[in-house]
Design a protein around this motif. Structure first.
Motif, PDB file in Angstrom:
ATOM      1  N   ARG A   9     -43.399 -26.301   8.334  1.00  0.00           N
ATOM      2  CA  ARG A   9     -43.429 -24.943   8.890  1.00  0.00           C
ATOM      3  C   ARG A   9     -44.132 -24.973  10.232  1.00  0.00           C
ATOM      4  O   ARG A   9     -45.180 -25.586  10.383  1.00  0.00           O
ATOM      5  CB  ARG A   9     -44.154 -24.012   7.931  1.00  0.00           C
ATOM      6  N   ASP A  10     -43.560 -24.295  11.217  1.00  0.00           N
ATOM      7  CA  ASP A  10     -44.165 -24.151  12.547  1.00  0.00           C
ATOM      8  C   ASP A  10     -44.586 -25.486  13.152  1.00  0.00           C
ATOM      9  O   ASP A  10     -45.617 -25.590  13.811  1.00  0.00           O
ATOM     10  CB  ASP A  10     -45.375 -23.198  12.497  1.00  0.00           C
ATOM     11  N   GLU A  26     -48.595 -15.300   3.727  1.00  0.00           N
ATOM     12  CA  GLU A  26     -48.351 -15.048   5.141  1.00  0.00           C
ATOM     13  C   GLU A  26     -49.213 -13.902   5.637  1.00  0.00           C
ATOM     14  O   GLU A  26     -49.465 -12.949   4.913  1.00  0.00           O
ATOM     15  CB  GLU A  26     -46.872 -14.738   5.362  1.00  0.00           C
ATOM     16  N   ALA A 113     -48.539 -24.029  17.532  1.00  0.00           N
ATOM     17  CA  ALA A 113     -48.477 -22.698  16.921  1.00  0.00           C
ATOM     18  C   ALA A 113     -49.854 -22.042  16.812  1.00  0.00           C
ATOM     19  O   ALA A 113     -49.956 -20.868  16.461  1.00  0.00           O
ATOM     20  CB  ALA A 113     -47.830 -22.792  15.542  1.00  0.00           C
TER      21      ALA A 113
END
Length: 147
Positions: A9-10, A26, A113
């Motif tokens: 992720r990211d 999240e 990120a």
């Protein structure tokens, strides 16, 4: 580690044992997220992307302060090492919970990120079995370069 799963992720990637439970939370407000990996015993790892954090040093210090607020009598040492090919700052922390020594390691690294907090914790009860697994999870961490 055998029978592994992959988290991606990211631009942040790591492998973890298939028998560990993964929970993803999240934070829509900041664009961040927290992944908690829980072993079948007491060990766990937490990865938290914090784009709202100003720096990895601030994130490491805030994390130590939060842990200290829960466990006033703890030993903590500053730590700087290489994680995922870059400088990471954090703390090696030891504290007692219900007459059991807990070993906690925090590291913070910059990612494209945002700052990433990595927290690994294990009790003396299952340290021999799970500390090498936590170390392998951390060793598997990769962060994509800024594109």
């Amino acid at each position: 580690m055998q029978d592994l799963r992959q988290f991606d992720r990211d631009g942040i990637h790591f492998r973890y044992p298939a028998n560990w439970k993964l929970e993803l939370d999240e934070d829509a407000g900041s664009g961040g997220w927290t992944v908690t990996l829980t072993s079948p015993q007491t060990a766990f790892a937490l990865f938290a992307l914090r784009p709202d954090a100003h720096s990895i040093v601030q994130l490491a210090d805030e994390t130590l302060a939060a842990i200290r607020s829960e466990y006033q009598e703890l030993d903590a040492e500053d730590c700087v090492e290489t994680v995922a090919g870059q400088m990471a700052v954090g703390h090696d922390i030891d504290f007692v919970t219900i007459d059991t020594l807990s070993i906690c390691r925090t590291r913070c690294v910059d990612t494209p990120a945002g700052p990433l907090l990595i927290l690994r914790q294990v009790s003396e009860y299952d340290r021999q079995k799970n500390e090498p697994v936590l170390d392998a999870i951390l060793a598997s961490l990769t962060v994509d370069d800024d594109e």
